[in-house]
Enzyme design. Structure first.
Site, short mmCIF file in Angstrom:
data_model
loop_
_atom_site.label_atom_id
_atom_site.label_comp_id
_atom_site.label_asym_id
_atom_site.label_seq_id
_atom_site.Cartn_x
_atom_site.Cartn_y
_atom_site.Cartn_z
N ASN A 95 -10.35 -0.50 -0.27
CA ASN A 95 -8.89 -0.42 -0.17
C ASN A 95 -8.28 -1.10 -1.39
OD1 ASN A 95 -6.17 -0.87 0.38
ND2 ASN A 95 -6.49 -1.60 2.47
N CYS A 136 0.81 -1.22 0.00
CA CYS A 136 0.00 0.00 0.00
C CYS A 136 0.85 1.27 0.00
CB CYS A 136 -0.94 -0.01 1.19
SG CYS A 136 -1.87 -1.56 1.30
N HIS A 143 -3.38 6.70 2.58
CA HIS A 143 -3.80 5.38 2.09
C HIS A 143 -5.21 5.12 2.56
CE1 HIS A 143 -4.12 1.28 1.14
NE2 HIS A 143 -3.85 0.81 2.34
C1 LIG Z 1 -9.80 -4.79 10.15
C2 LIG Z 1 -10.48 -3.73 11.00
C3 LIG Z 1 -11.53 -3.01 10.19
C4 LIG Z 1 -11.18 -4.42 12.17
O1 LIG Z 1 -11.80 -3.43 12.97
P1 LIG Z 1 -11.55 -3.39 14.55
O2 LIG Z 1 -12.35 -2.29 15.06
O3 LIG Z 1 -10.07 -3.35 14.78
O4 LIG Z 1 -12.15 -4.74 14.99
P2 LIG Z 1 -11.59 -5.80 16.06
O5 LIG Z 1 -10.75 -6.79 15.34
O6 LIG Z 1 -11.01 -5.08 17.23
O7 LIG Z 1 -12.91 -6.47 16.49
C5 LIG Z 1 -13.97 -5.78 17.19
C6 LIG Z 1 -15.20 -6.65 17.23
O8 LIG Z 1 -15.74 -6.80 15.91
C7 LIG Z 1 -15.74 -8.18 15.52
N1 LIG Z 1 -15.32 -8.25 14.13
C8 LIG Z 1 -14.05 -8.33 13.62
N2 LIG Z 1 -14.07 -8.33 12.28
C9 LIG Z 1 -15.37 -8.29 11.93
C10 LIG Z 1 -16.05 -8.26 10.70
N3 LIG Z 1 -15.37 -8.30 9.53
N4 LIG Z 1 -17.40 -8.18 10.71
C11 LIG Z 1 -18.09 -8.14 11.88
N5 LIG Z 1 -17.51 -8.15 13.08
C12 LIG Z 1 -16.17 -8.23 13.10
C13 LIG Z 1 -14.76 -8.88 16.44
O9 LIG Z 1 -15.09 -10.21 16.61
C14 LIG Z 1 -14.91 -8.07 17.71
O10 LIG Z 1 -16.06 -8.51 18.40
P3 LIG Z 1 -16.08 -8.57 20.01
O11 LIG Z 1 -15.95 -7.14 20.46
O12 LIG Z 1 -17.39 -9.18 20.30
O13 LIG Z 1 -14.90 -9.42 20.40
C15 LIG Z 1 -9.45 -2.73 11.53
O14 LIG Z 1 -8.66 -3.34 12.52
C16 LIG Z 1 -8.52 -2.14 10.52
O15 LIG Z 1 -8.95 -1.41 9.63
N6 LIG Z 1 -7.19 -2.36 10.68
C17 LIG Z 1 -6.11 -1.70 9.97
C18 LIG Z 1 -6.21 -1.72 8.47
C19 LIG Z 1 -4.95 -1.15 7.86
O16 LIG Z 1 -4.56 -0.06 8.14
N7 LIG Z 1 -4.33 -1.89 7.00
C20 LIG Z 1 -3.12 -1.40 6.39
C21 LIG Z 1 -2.65 -2.33 5.37
S1 LIG Z 1 -3.74 -2.41 4.02
#
Ligand SMILES: CC(C)(COP(=O)(O)OP(=O)(O)OC[C@H]1O[C@@H](n2cnc3c(N)ncnc32)[C@H](O)[C@@H]1OP(=O)(O)O)[C@@H](O)C(=O)NCCC(=O)NCCS
Length: 334
Positions: free
Chosen positions: A290, A124, A259
């Site tokens: 993305n 990215c 990004h």
């Molecule tokens: C992937 C991403 C969207 C997940 O969001 P998040 O807020 O971090 O979510 P978490 O993993 O902490 O999970 C929070 C809750 O949502 C749930 N969850 C995780 N992924 C899920 C999905 N795709 N759909 C629904 N629920 C989801 C989890 O089980 C968790 O539930 P709980 O609270 O009951 O345990 C986020 O972490 C993200 O955008 N990360 C960085 C991306 C990035 O910058 N990438 C760079 C390289 S491309």
């Protein structure tokens, strides 16, 4: 032993971006189209990522096709004769073939054959890396007009049952033409890597394991929360360093194009950078998703379409992702 003195190339003092081009996958894939196998919801995806749809290409359209479409538009808009393009760099992680490069095929397709052409893999951050290379190579006299493209067909490397990253990803390509300039149009790049965290965003299997039948088709995975924290804390610092390296302040910006990984990360950047209201922020993620290396030039292309008054203004761009790698610089918008 005495030898004759070699001639070494030197180039112009400055470079700038002449024009942008863009291509997106033909289909708008909604959240509802993806939620069932990951037990998610439209609401969750909108709230946690800001994504409403992502653009994905039809099977017949390759990442290279998207790159060619975007590059053609950039070259046409630049007014540069394609035969004068003497450098083509594609940033990509999703070329369907490991060789030949996407760039050589693109160079030929846009009428730039026999320009030097090669691909660069910085995920990215790939577009920021490739802009840094084109700028440095032109100023060193290794070329005059470069086409730089970020192009991805990430739908080829998604797993519909994966909750970590697949639902975020889209297909597209963004391109620019870079050439000599009377004024500094691309600031010093702040870039780097942290391979100790290579496993936080990566393919889940190798092609060898797939060949040997010990693993399914390799697809992308990430440790979402850990990458999220890295992006928000470390990348905001990188963005600030890029402003310093450019010798400007946040208030001097016309646009900010990070990004397109997550809308919450974009909002957090804006806060940490103290961006005034006047700075227009790239939020293409909402409808495109993305698209890795394509995300920054696609977002900028959209900003210029929607806000033509940004032309001539300064844009801070930052890419970050698998490697981990990052790259940021300030550019003058064409
Ligand atoms: C992937 C991403 C969207 C997940 O969001 P998040 O807020 O971090 O979510 P978490 O993993 O902490 O999970 C929070 C809750 O949502 C749930 N969850 C995780 N992924 C899920 C999905 N795709 N759909 C629904 N629920 C989801 C989890 O089980 C968790 O539930 P709980 O609270 O009951 O345990 C986020 O972490 C993200 O955008 N990360 C960085 C991306 C990035 O910058 N990438 C760079 C390289 S491309």
């Amino acid at each position: 032993m005495t030898s004759p003195t070699l001639t070494q190339a030197t180039g112009p003092a400055h470079t700038r971006i002449y024009a942008y081009g863009a291509a997106r996958g033909e289909n708008f894939v909604t959240n509802d189209d993806l939620i069932e196998p990951i037990n998610s919801s439209d609401e969750w995806i909108r709230q946690r990522t800001g994504i409403v749809t992502r653009t994905r290409a039809v099977p017949e359209t390759s990442a290279t096709d998207l790159a060619i479409t975007a590059a053609r538009e950039a070259v046409e808009r630049s007014g540069i004769d394609p035969a004068k393009i003497d450098l083509v760099i594609c940033a990509t992680i999703s070329n369907a073939r490991q060789t030949p490069s996407m760039s050589a095929v693109v160079a030929d397709a846009i009428g730039a054959n026999p320009a030097p052409a090669y691909d660069t893999n910085a995920a990215c951050a790939g577009f920021a890396y490739a802009v840094a290379q084109a700028d440095a190579l032109i100023r060193a006299g290794a070329g005059t007009y470069a086409v730089v493209i970020g192009a991805e067909k990430l739908s080829d490397v998604v797993d519909p049952t994966d909750r970590s990253i697949s639902f975020l990803l889209g297909d597209g390509a963004g391109a620019v033409v870079i050439g000599p300039s009377d004024f500094p149009g691309i600031s010093a790049t702040v870039w780097g890597s942290d391979g100790s965290r290579a496993d936080t965003v990566s393919m889940n299997h190798t092609l060898i394991e797939f060949r040997d039948g010990t693993a399914p088709w390799p697809t992308l995975r990430q440790e979402g929360p850990s990458v999220f924290r890295w992006a928000v804390w470390e990348m905001a610092k990188v963005a600030k360093r890029a402003l310093e390296a450019a010798g400007i302040e946040a208030k001097d910006l016309a646009a900010f194009v990070p990004h397109q990984a997550n809308m919450r990360i974009i909002d957090e950047f804006a806060k940490q950078l103290g961006l005034p209201e006047s700075v227009v922020i790239g939020r293409d993620i909402e409808t495109t998703g993305n698209t890795s290396a394509a995300s920054v030039p696609l977002a900028t292309h959209r900003l210029l379409e929607e806000h033509p008054e940004l032309s001539g203004g300064l844009a801070l761009q930052i890419g970050f992702g698998a490697g981990l790698v990052y790259g940021a610089q300030v550019v003058v918008l064409p």
